[in-house]
Scaffold this active site. Structure first.
Site, PDB file in Angstrom:
ATOM      1  N   PHE A  54       9.004  -5.546  -7.873  1.00  0.00           N
ATOM      2  CA  PHE A  54       8.385  -5.355  -6.706  1.00  0.00           C
ATOM      3  C   PHE A  54       9.211  -5.081  -5.634  1.00  0.00           C
ATOM      4  CE2 PHE A  54       5.460  -6.606  -9.588  1.00  0.00           C
ATOM      5  CZ  PHE A  54       4.156  -5.745  -9.318  1.00  0.00           C
ATOM      6  N   HIS A  55      10.433  -4.348  -5.670  1.00  0.00           N
ATOM      7  CA  HIS A  55      11.207  -4.268  -4.607  1.00  0.00           C
ATOM      8  C   HIS A  55      12.035  -2.813  -4.773  1.00  0.00           C
ATOM      9  CE1 HIS A  55      13.827  -7.026  -7.316  1.00  0.00           C
ATOM     10  NE2 HIS A  55      14.510  -5.766  -7.062  1.00  0.00           N
TER      11      HIS A  55
END
Ligand code: TYD
Length: 138
Positions: A54-55
């Site tokens: 999630f980046h």
């Protein structure tokens, strides 16, 4: 090598050397890795339902491969998204710079190896999806 619709992402078929003793894959800069390796890390013991990533990275390039078990990585360049199931040690996913990625659906035995072209640097992370979209589209 299979180009994905997501910018900076491709699936690499790693050279697997197999004989009666088993199999071996060597990772060298240039081939099959499209960069000079500066860091390796691995993820294992992932509980059912856990999701990681999630980046995006501003500059880092990585290759991911499951040495055991399987997991799914979603890659997203801000306009295209793709899901890649890594389920054999002979398959790697190149994740380019400015690619949002999410890792999920780990099997209990999954060992996910990532190799990267730079040392760990928290400043290289973009952890907010809206900020990622702004940067990706600018
Ligand atoms: P994190 O970025 O949360 O992992 P993921 O991307 O899989 O969700 O990293 C977990 C912890 O490990 C965090 O404290 C940062 C640290 N870390 C390092 O020290 N070096 C590294 O190369 C990486 C990838 C993480």
């Amino acid at each position: 090598m299979t180009q994905l619709p997501v910018n900076g992402c491709q699936i690499l078929t790693l050279p697997v050397r197999s004989d009666e003793r088993g199999s071996l894959v060597a990772l060298e800069a240039g081939a099959p890795l499209p960069f000079e390796l500066k860091r390796a890390y691995y993820i294992f013991g992932t509980p059912a339902g856990a999701e990681r990533g999630f980046h995006a990275h501003r500059a880092l390039i990585q290759c991911a491969m499951c040495l055991a078990g399987a997991c799914t990585i979603t890659v997203d360049d801000g306009s295209e998204r793709a899901d890649v199931r890594l389920d054999t040690p002979g398959k790697a996913l190149e994740i380019g710079a400015m690619v949002w990625h999410e890792m999920r659906d780990f099997t209990p035995d999954a060992v996910l190896l990532l190799v990267a072209d730079a040392p760990y640097d928290e400043c290289d992370y973009v952890r907010d999806y809206d900020e990622f979209l702004r940067l990706a589209r600018s």
